[in-house]
Write a protein that holds these residues in place. Structure first.
Motif, short mmCIF file in Angstrom:
data_model
loop_
_atom_site.label_atom_id
_atom_site.label_comp_id
_atom_site.label_asym_id
_atom_site.label_seq_id
_atom_site.Cartn_x
_atom_site.Cartn_y
_atom_site.Cartn_z
N UNK A 296 57.87 -32.52 8.79
CA UNK A 296 58.76 -32.76 9.93
C UNK A 296 59.48 -34.10 9.79
N UNK A 386 44.56 -40.71 11.93
CA UNK A 386 44.93 -39.59 12.79
C UNK A 386 46.41 -39.45 13.08
N UNK A 388 49.23 -39.36 11.28
CA UNK A 388 50.18 -38.64 10.43
C UNK A 388 49.82 -37.16 10.43
N UNK A 389 50.81 -36.39 10.39
CA UNK A 389 50.60 -34.96 10.40
C UNK A 389 49.87 -34.56 9.11
N UNK A 392 49.26 -28.55 6.48
CA UNK A 392 49.46 -27.42 7.37
C UNK A 392 48.25 -26.51 7.25
N UNK A 393 47.65 -26.22 8.37
CA UNK A 393 46.39 -25.48 8.32
C UNK A 393 46.62 -23.98 8.28
N UNK A 394 47.76 -23.58 8.75
CA UNK A 394 47.98 -22.13 8.89
C UNK A 394 48.12 -21.47 7.52
N UNK B 272 61.63 -29.90 12.93
CA UNK B 272 61.65 -31.19 13.62
C UNK B 272 62.99 -31.41 14.29
N UNK B 302 53.53 -37.80 15.20
CA UNK B 302 54.63 -38.36 14.44
C UNK B 302 55.99 -38.01 15.03
#
Lengths: 394, 642
Positions: A296, A386, A388-389, A392-394, B272, B302
């Protein structure tokens, strides 16, 4: 000050260091973005974002320069070291080429046990046996290492590598081109002048290279402006830089983690992209890295002056060693660019356009969504960090 | 005027829209579609950020809150939710009241309660839930039950929406979350959640709540199958409702997370760019909604940080448990501590303001080296801020009511602003006075005592006092005691959320600023026959002006910042002189005032001080000191609602 800078940017004038520093410290995020877009659309008027289908393998993790920001290197004699033979690497390149990889960005530790011939052999055989792949090999530190091992001067090392087919080198290892900082984080890696010296010699011989910056550790705003300033000066000499690529320090598993426990934020990244686009008026491209900053933030960076989305990185081990993992695929890269509102275009290492992709079109290269990561220890993701993104878990 | 900035945009089509926005002209559906269609993300951001600044300055709000989800058992099966389960399922859980209470702490300010629609819990359980929390944790405000739950209670327990809400209000419910709105489109509802209430019911519940003094939020779930047009229509319906009830505190765009819900979206996550555009467009379309929330749990921390420069002015809070988002694969961490929120807001170049559920500031946390300047959020102060834009990034503006400014000036967290005269006196050893302020000779129209009795009959009466006020309370005391000889009376502080007060409980009510002005313009408050202008009373008594506020800067503010603040104020006053109607138009419109009324109102004030104002300040100080010497000051009590 902002108004006078805006006028100068609109006129295409070059900003002074003082103006750069003022912008970095005082301009609001969106004022920076506005100025950056002015420069971006002057240099790259198309609403297009490029990417490269590449892989970032490593031939060795043995390294003798002990940078405190690195979680990848090992010393000779450590249990988990490796050095691949040229044969082994060529086999891997061939497999990559089959999957549609166009560029291999190859780097390794500075390993004094490897003779200069090994590197030449690697380039020569890649050109001969895997012509689909463009070799984008060896950082400045490795080139200095080759010079030390072989006794040849740096220009001579570069000349011989060029002779066997190398014509571009990656811009890593610059970190922050300010000796005040370099001394603290990578004492044995040499000075700013060493990095710039190798780049200058390479550009003189006709090599194309990138320039990077790693921020978010011990540097101050002045150091960042110093960094941008020296690469801008060098670029005036031979115009050998294709792109500038900033990324933030990833502290996981590094000695520097004790001092700098958290990532620089996304906001800081956008400032880094924008200030570079405004200041580096002679750099054709600014690369946003979805890889180092998250998808993102990577997308948003495209509105802050970046016009390139980097590589799909089939394999990457250095950030992975710092427990920092982002996976993607060619399809997803294209989708990310498209959903950010740009036309995706595949490019070569030298930034020539291979193809633009219209709606619903994708490159022929079909990669799995996961990287083929041989050495990745992707166990604990984002353990202490924690904000920062994460992957992707999906 | 919302902004004096004439932007140029990369996308020219934004220019006419910006002209409308900055002049306070409402955007149409077509404007909204054009905003979404524009590829100039930065242009959208600059407009929205400017609008957010006009409302909240540099402040970004957060609340120390916790989410309680008493059960995941639900009678519905909405496609987009993978939180709910059926009774008897092995994942099902049901909390007892004690379990819920054990999750709360006294330092929280908000508990956000939503639950599955439980098939068998009795009505009393919900009432007890609210009452027990309010009893055991009086500082924790209960923000509970979405419209979906309220409607479910109504059907299940055979009570009207109003009756359900009235009973919850009596138990202590004061705010409601904005969930269950999804997208106000019948097409989407039929496709994704046909068992759930539609827009009509949702608005009916919220309007009913607003009218009885329960504020609420409103969400929009985007990034699934809805069209851009449906998003804009959603915003327009919110705006229309807000015109009617003014009960929404914030608008919360929620990025849809497909997770395991099985809903097919174009990409795994919203882009985003879409997230930021949606924040910005909401800020621009919803001119009457005070706050736009970047809900970091859904958006990722973020992107939420970046959103703070694209029109959002609220981060939500330290939510402890976010099961719904987490179960669907939210990529945010479970808990963001207060310190983390503060540093995220600092990173965005904004000012962290800890708030209660009504957005009243509790504490502010300026970054090191930052100078905080208070903005008086009243129409009479517009001339100070019209062109107030110091070039230094570390000068930040926060809108603060006079009483709050006084508190923060004493704490040392705010360094400059138009201090209420009384507060200035209490910090005059640490602050330097500028020759600017707010004074009036004659009626001020915005410091009004609405009374059921004449002055001399106020003896022994109960007077409601706005909690915004500082100097005006003392002025009222002086007038009561020194001018009219009334020494026995009771002051009761009104609740800071105006909507919460039932004014008919009082014999007289002191209002200041915009609230006073609005009621004065309407000709008074029904039931209160007298309307006294306290400034006018003072002026005719003393034959001096009255000074409400005086601009002051803390002595420890660096010289460069001091100079910039003073210059910026001077610029504002010079450029606004002669243009009062224009600069106050947008603000006046919100109070129902036309150009002529705004102009006449602003003309009554003296913004630059001279010898008369100095004499007036000395006179006030003398009267106040003498009151205090005689130990006559009556303490201010608190109303039940607070």
């Amino acid at each position: 000050m902002l108004e006078s800078i805006r006028t100068r940017v609109n006129n295409g004038d070059r900003l002074s260091r003082e103006e750069g520093r003022w912008l970095l410290q005082n301009a609001s995020l969106l004022d920076l973005a506005e100025l950056a877009e002015t420069v971006r659309y002057r240099l790259n008027p198309e609403r297009r974002v490029t990417f490269v289908i590449d892989s970032n393998p490593n031939y060795t993790n043995i390294c003798n320069i002990d940078c405190i920001f690195c979680a990848f290197y090992r010393h000779e004699g450590d249990a988990d070291t490796y050095t691949y033979t040229v044969d082994e690497m060529i086999t891997r390149f061939k497999a990559s080429a089959k999957r549609g990889i166009r560029t291999v960005l190859l780097q390794g530790g500075v390993n004094a046990a490897i003779p200069f011939e090994y590197y030449k052999e690697m380039v020569r055989r890649t050109r001969e046996e895997v012509p689909e792949i463009h070799p984008h090999f060896f950082s400045t530190s490795e080139i200095i290492g080759m010079s030390d091992v072989s006794g040849f001067s740096i220009p001579e090392v570069l000349r011989q590598l060029k002779e066997v087919g190398l014509n571009s080198i990656p811009g890593g290892g610059a970190e922050i081109l300010s000796d005040r900082v370099k001394k603290k984080i990578s004492n044995k890696k040499g000075t700013s002048a060493d990095w710039l010296g190798v780049m200058r010699e390479a550009h003189k011989l006709g090599y194309k290279t990138t320039a990077t910056m790693m921020y978010g550790h011990l540097e101050k705003d002045e150091d960042i402006i110093e960094h941008l300033s020296v690469i801008r000066d060098l670029q005036d000499e031979y115009h050998g830089f294709t792109a500038y690529i900033p990324w933030s320090f990833k502290p996981g598993n590094t000695p520097l983690e004790k001092i700098i426990p958290t990532y620089a934020t996304g906001t800081r990244y956008l400032q880094m992209i924008a200030i570079a686009r405004i200041f580096l008026d002679n750099f054709p491209h600014i690369q946003a890295s979805w890889f180092s900053e998250g998808k993102k933030i990577g997308q948003i960076a495209l509105s802050f002056g970046a016009d390139d989305f980097g590589g799909v990185l089939e394999e990457e081990n250095v950030h992975a060693s710092a427990n920092f993992v982002h996976t993607t695929s060619v399809k997803e890269t294209v989708d990310l660019i498209r959903s950010a509102g740009y036309t995706p275009a595949e490019r070569t290492t030298l930034y020539d356009i291979i193809a633009e992709y219209g709606p619903e079109e994708y490159p022929a290269a079909v990669l799995n969504s996961a990287r083929l990561s041989v050495h990745t220890d992707a166990g604990a993701i984002m353990h202490s960090l924690p904000i920062i993104q994460a992957a992707v878990l999906a | 005027m919302i902004s004096s900035k004439a932007f140029t945009f990369r996308d020219n089509s934004l220019s006419p829209i910006w002209d409308k926005v900055r002049n306070g002209v409402r955007l149409t559906k077509e404007d909204g579609l054009a905003l979404y269609a524009s590829d100039d993300l930065i242009g959208l951001g600059r407009m929205a950020n400017e609008v957010a600044r006009s409302k909240s300055g540099d402040s970004v709000y957060f609340v120390l809150n916790r989410k309680l989800e008493p059960t995941n058992v639900c009678v519905l099966s909405c496609k987009f939710c993978d939180f709910a389960v059926k009774a008897g399922s092995k994942e099902a859980y049901e909390m007892t009241l004690d379990e819920m209470l054990s999750k709360l702490r006294p330092d929280l300010h908000e508990v956000h309660i939503t639950a599955g629609l439980h098939p068998s819990w009795p009505w009393e359980f919900y009432i007890d839930m609210v009452r027990e929390i309010k009893t055991q944790f009086p500082n924790v405000d209960v923000k509970a039950f979405t419209a979906v739950e309220i409607d479910y209670f109504s059907k299940k327990f055979k009570k009207s929406h109003e009756q359900v809400l009235r009973e919850l209000y009596a138990a202590g419910l004061r705010t409601m979350p904005g969930g269950g709105a999804e997208v106000f489109s019948e097409r989407v509802r039929k496709e994704l959640f046909k068992q759930k209430i539609g827009a009509k019911t949702w608005f009916d519940v919220h309007k009913t709540a607003h009218k009885m003094g329960i504020n609420s939020n409103v969400t929009m779930l985007y990034g699934h199958i809805e069209t851009i047009e449906e998003r804009i229509e959603h915003m327009l319906r919110v705006r229309e409702c807000q015109d009617e009830t003014n009960g929404f505190l914030s608008f919360i765009p929620l990025a849809f997370q497909p997770g395991n819900t099985g809903i097919k979206t174009r990409n795994d996550f919203t882009s985003a760019i879409d997230d930021l555009k949606t924040i910005a467009v909401s800020r621009l379309m919803l001119d009457n909604v005070p706050h736009i929330k970047a809900y970091w749990v859904m958006l990722t921390a973020e992107v939420a940080t970046i959103a703070l420069n694209f029109g959002a002015d609220d981060m939500d809070g330290t939510v402890g448990e976010e099961r719904i988002a987490h179960d669907a694969g939210a990529i945010s961490p479970m808990e963001l501590a207060k310190g983390k929120l503060i540093s995220i807001i600092h990173e965005a170049g904004k000012l962290p303001v800890e708030r209660d559920v009504w957005y009243n500031p509790i504490e502010i946390y300026p970054a090191k080296g930052t100078t905080v300047v208070s903005k008086m959020p009243y129409l009479n102060s517009v001339p100070f801020y019209h062109e107030f834009a110091p070039a230094l990034k570390n000068i930040e503006v926060a809108p603060l009511m006079p009483s709050v400014l006084g508190r923060f000036a004493r704490l040392g967290t705010v360094s400059a602003g138009p201090l209420s005269l009384r507060d200035f006196m209490s910090v005059s050893d640490r602050f330097d006075r500028l020759e600017y302020g707010i004074a009036v000779k004659g009626n001020a129209h915005s410091v009004l005592l609405f009374s059921k009795y004449g002055w001399s009959d106020l003896k022994g009466k109960r007077i409601g006092i706005t909690s915004e006020s500082s100097t005006s309370i003392e002025l009222l005391r002086i007038l009561l005691e020194k001018r009219h000889g009334v020494h026995e009376y009771e002051f009761v502080k009104l609740h800071p959320a105006q909507i919460q007060n039932n004014l008919s409980d009082y014999d007289a009510v002191l209002l200041i600023g915009d609230e006073a002005l609005r009621n004065g313009e309407l000709g008074g408050i029904p039931g209160f026959d007298q309307m006294y202008d306290l400034a006018g009373e003072w002026c005719s008594w003393k034959e001096l002006p009255f000074v409400f506020a005086v601009w002051a800067i803390a002595k420890d503010v660096p010289a460069e910042a001091k100079t910039q603040i003073t210059h910026s104020l001077e610029n504002s006053l010079v450029s606004s002189a002669g243009h009062y109607a224009e600069i106050g138009r947008e603000h006046g419109k919100r109070l129902g005032m036309d150009d002529a009324a705004v102009d006449a109102y602003l003309q009554t004030f003296r913004y630059r001080f001279g010898i008369d104002e100095h004499a007036a300040m000395a006179e006030f100080e003398m009267e106040w000191e003498s009151l205090k010497r005689n130990n006559r000051t009556v303490p201010v009590g608190h109303s039940i609602a607070a």
